[in-house]
Design a protein around this motif. Structure first.
Motif, mmCIF file in Angstrom:
data_model
loop_
_atom_site.group_PDB
_atom_site.id
_atom_site.type_symbol
_atom_site.label_atom_id
_atom_site.label_comp_id
_atom_site.label_asym_id
_atom_site.label_seq_id
_atom_site.Cartn_x
_atom_site.Cartn_y
_atom_site.Cartn_z
ATOM 1 N N SER A 1 -7.556 -58.535 39.307
ATOM 2 C CA SER A 1 -6.996 -58.615 37.954
ATOM 3 C C SER A 1 -7.619 -59.770 37.180
ATOM 4 O O SER A 1 -8.001 -59.620 36.021
ATOM 5 C CB SER A 1 -5.483 -58.787 37.995
ATOM 6 O OG SER A 1 -4.879 -57.647 38.537
ATOM 7 N N SER A 2 -7.713 -60.929 37.814
ATOM 8 C CA SER A 2 -8.344 -62.088 37.171
ATOM 9 C C SER A 2 -9.812 -61.810 36.900
ATOM 10 O O SER A 2 -10.345 -62.173 35.848
ATOM 11 C CB SER A 2 -8.219 -63.331 38.046
ATOM 12 O OG SER A 2 -6.881 -63.705 38.159
ATOM 13 N N TYR A 3 -10.471 -61.180 37.858
ATOM 14 C CA TYR A 3 -11.884 -60.850 37.686
ATOM 15 C C TYR A 3 -12.071 -59.905 36.500
ATOM 16 O O TYR A 3 -13.000 -60.070 35.712
ATOM 17 C CB TYR A 3 -12.444 -60.233 38.976
ATOM 18 C CG TYR A 3 -13.928 -60.034 38.922
ATOM 19 C CD1 TYR A 3 -14.787 -61.100 39.149
ATOM 20 C CD2 TYR A 3 -14.471 -58.794 38.623
ATOM 21 C CE1 TYR A 3 -16.160 -60.935 39.082
ATOM 22 C CE2 TYR A 3 -15.837 -58.613 38.556
ATOM 23 C CZ TYR A 3 -16.681 -59.687 38.789
ATOM 24 O OH TYR A 3 -18.039 -59.516 38.705
ATOM 25 N N LEU A 4 -11.168 -58.935 36.345
ATOM 26 C CA LEU A 4 -11.241 -58.011 35.210
ATOM 27 C C LEU A 4 -11.091 -58.767 33.894
ATOM 28 O O LEU A 4 -11.876 -58.567 32.964
ATOM 29 C CB LEU A 4 -10.168 -56.921 35.310
ATOM 30 C CG LEU A 4 -10.035 -56.036 34.067
ATOM 31 C CD1 LEU A 4 -11.290 -55.192 33.856
ATOM 32 C CD2 LEU A 4 -8.794 -55.156 34.182
ATOM 33 N N MET A 5 -10.094 -59.631 33.801
ATOM 34 C CA MET A 5 -9.853 -60.353 32.547
ATOM 35 C C MET A 5 -11.022 -61.281 32.214
ATOM 36 O O MET A 5 -11.419 -61.402 31.062
ATOM 37 C CB MET A 5 -8.540 -61.149 32.607
ATOM 38 C CG MET A 5 -7.319 -60.259 32.697
ATOM 39 S SD MET A 5 -7.272 -59.032 31.385
ATOM 40 C CE MET A 5 -6.471 -57.704 32.218
ATOM 41 N N MET A 6 -11.591 -61.902 33.226
ATOM 42 C CA MET A 6 -12.764 -62.744 33.017
ATOM 43 C C MET A 6 -13.939 -61.888 32.543
ATOM 44 O O MET A 6 -14.684 -62.276 31.638
ATOM 45 C CB MET A 6 -13.128 -63.471 34.309
ATOM 46 C CG MET A 6 -14.296 -64.421 34.153
ATOM 47 S SD MET A 6 -14.726 -65.240 35.696
ATOM 48 C CE MET A 6 -15.287 -63.869 36.679
ATOM 49 N N SER A 7 -14.075 -60.708 33.115
ATOM 50 C CA SER A 7 -15.144 -59.798 32.707
ATOM 51 C C SER A 7 -14.956 -59.342 31.264
ATOM 52 O O SER A 7 -15.923 -59.277 30.502
ATOM 53 C CB SER A 7 -15.200 -58.579 33.628
ATOM 54 O OG SER A 7 -15.514 -58.972 34.941
ATOM 55 N N VAL A 8 -13.730 -59.022 30.885
ATOM 56 C CA VAL A 8 -13.448 -58.619 29.502
ATOM 57 C C VAL A 8 -13.852 -59.744 28.559
ATOM 58 O O VAL A 8 -14.527 -59.529 27.546
ATOM 59 C CB VAL A 8 -11.962 -58.242 29.311
ATOM 60 C CG1 VAL A 8 -11.614 -58.116 27.839
ATOM 61 C CG2 VAL A 8 -11.637 -56.961 30.050
ATOM 62 N N ARG A 9 -13.440 -60.959 28.890
ATOM 63 C CA ARG A 9 -13.783 -62.114 28.045
ATOM 64 C C ARG A 9 -15.294 -62.284 27.936
ATOM 65 O O ARG A 9 -15.839 -62.465 26.842
ATOM 66 C CB ARG A 9 -13.165 -63.381 28.619
ATOM 67 C CG ARG A 9 -13.406 -64.611 27.732
ATOM 68 C CD ARG A 9 -13.166 -65.849 28.501
ATOM 69 N NE ARG A 9 -14.187 -65.883 29.556
ATOM 70 C CZ ARG A 9 -14.745 -66.991 29.991
ATOM 71 N NH1 ARG A 9 -14.376 -68.138 29.540
ATOM 72 N NH2 ARG A 9 -15.675 -66.946 30.925
ATOM 73 N N ASN A 10 -16.003 -62.199 29.054
ATOM 74 C CA ASN A 10 -17.454 -62.381 29.042
ATOM 75 C C ASN A 10 -18.165 -61.279 28.274
ATOM 76 O O ASN A 10 -19.116 -61.542 27.530
ATOM 77 C CB ASN A 10 -17.989 -62.466 30.471
ATOM 78 C CG ASN A 10 -17.574 -63.748 31.150
ATOM 79 O OD1 ASN A 10 -17.194 -64.726 30.506
ATOM 80 N ND2 ASN A 10 -17.610 -63.749 32.471
ATOM 81 N N VAL A 11 -17.717 -60.040 28.443
ATOM 82 C CA VAL A 11 -18.333 -58.932 27.706
ATOM 83 C C VAL A 11 -18.053 -59.089 26.207
ATOM 84 O O VAL A 11 -18.919 -58.802 25.378
ATOM 85 C CB VAL A 11 -17.866 -57.565 28.251
ATOM 86 C CG1 VAL A 11 -18.415 -56.423 27.409
ATOM 87 C CG2 VAL A 11 -18.299 -57.383 29.700
ATOM 88 N N CYS A 12 -16.868 -59.578 25.852
ATOM 89 C CA CYS A 12 -16.556 -59.851 24.441
ATOM 90 C C CYS A 12 -17.507 -60.901 23.874
ATOM 91 O O CYS A 12 -18.028 -60.744 22.760
ATOM 92 C CB CYS A 12 -15.117 -60.344 24.273
ATOM 93 S SG CYS A 12 -13.864 -59.066 24.362
ATOM 94 N N LEU A 13 -17.728 -61.961 24.630
ATOM 95 C CA LEU A 13 -18.633 -63.019 24.160
ATOM 96 C C LEU A 13 -20.060 -62.498 24.000
ATOM 97 O O LEU A 13 -20.743 -62.833 23.032
ATOM 98 C CB LEU A 13 -18.584 -64.208 25.119
ATOM 99 C CG LEU A 13 -17.255 -64.955 25.169
ATOM 100 C CD1 LEU A 13 -17.291 -66.050 26.238
ATOM 101 C CD2 LEU A 13 -16.875 -65.524 23.821
ATOM 102 N N ASP A 14 -20.502 -61.657 24.937
ATOM 103 C CA ASP A 14 -21.823 -61.039 24.803
ATOM 104 C C ASP A 14 -21.893 -60.171 23.550
ATOM 105 O O ASP A 14 -22.892 -60.184 22.823
ATOM 106 C CB ASP A 14 -22.157 -60.187 26.031
ATOM 107 C CG ASP A 14 -22.477 -61.023 27.253
ATOM 108 O OD1 ASP A 14 -22.744 -62.229 27.101
ATOM 109 O OD2 ASP A 14 -22.451 -60.457 28.365
ATOM 110 N N TYR A 15 -20.837 -59.420 23.299
ATOM 111 C CA TYR A 15 -20.775 -58.559 22.120
ATOM 112 C C TYR A 15 -20.872 -59.406 20.843
ATOM 113 O O TYR A 15 -21.624 -59.075 19.928
ATOM 114 C CB TYR A 15 -19.474 -57.760 22.125
ATOM 115 C CG TYR A 15 -19.285 -56.910 20.888
ATOM 116 C CD1 TYR A 15 -19.883 -55.661 20.786
ATOM 117 C CD2 TYR A 15 -18.520 -57.366 19.821
ATOM 118 C CE1 TYR A 15 -19.721 -54.889 19.650
ATOM 119 C CE2 TYR A 15 -18.348 -56.600 18.680
ATOM 120 C CZ TYR A 15 -18.954 -55.360 18.603
ATOM 121 O OH TYR A 15 -18.803 -54.605 17.464
#
Length: 167
Positions: free
Chosen positions: A55-69
């Motif tokens: 779950s934490s890994y998913l939320m971190m991934s969402v945040r990182n993909v948002c920053l890339d976007y």
């Protein structure tokens, strides 16, 4: 994690991931795309290794993909702004059309100096806007070979135009 377990995880965590992305991006469609990309990253990672807190890994991934976007959007915005400024200069200064035409002719002439394969790869990547992977599949070469051709061509062009004064 197996497919059934991941589907259950997806259903359970999608809305939480979506609202995190929406809070960061303030864009419904972009948030949906980002969440889909994040889940894909998590799925691939779970196939390679065990993740302790998925779950934490998913939320971190969402945040990182948002920053890339956001970074990509900023780059696009920069190029759009530069294009608008260049167009305004051409409109207000018609003499710039001749300089622009001269640049285009010089670039087209230098393309003829490249090897046929490199010229073909440049055309596919920059004119037809194909990804390196697509070009590699189409030409039945490796993706690294495509990159090598692009790097050589751009290096040649930089070297050739370093001495010319277009500005």
């Amino acid at each position: 994690m197996n497919k059934t377990g991941f589907e259950a995880f997806f259903k359970e965590k999608y809305s939480q991931a979506y609202f995190l992305a929406l809070r960061i991006l303030h864009d419904d469609e972009a948030s949906k795309d980002v969440v889909a990309d994040a889940f894909e990253l998590v799925w691939r990672r779970t196939q390679q290794e065990k993740i302790e807190n998925i779950s934490s890994y998913l939320m971190m991934s969402v945040r990182n993909v948002c920053l890339d976007y956001i970074r990509k959007q900023n780059v696009r915005s920069h190029y759009v702004q530069a294009s608008v400024q260049a167009t305004e200069q051409l409109v207000h200064n018609p003499d710039q059309w001749d300089v622009r035409e001269e640049r285009i002719q010089a670039i087209m002439g230098s393309l003829d100096e490249l090897t046929p394969r490199t010229r073909q790869i440049l055309k596919l990547c920059y004119v037809e806007r194909k990804k390196y992977r697509e070009v590699a599949v189409e030409l039945q070469i490796s993706e690294s070979a495509v990159k090598k051709h692009i790097m050589q061509a751009l290096s040649y062009m930089r070297q050739k135009f370093r001495t010319r004064k277009f500005y």
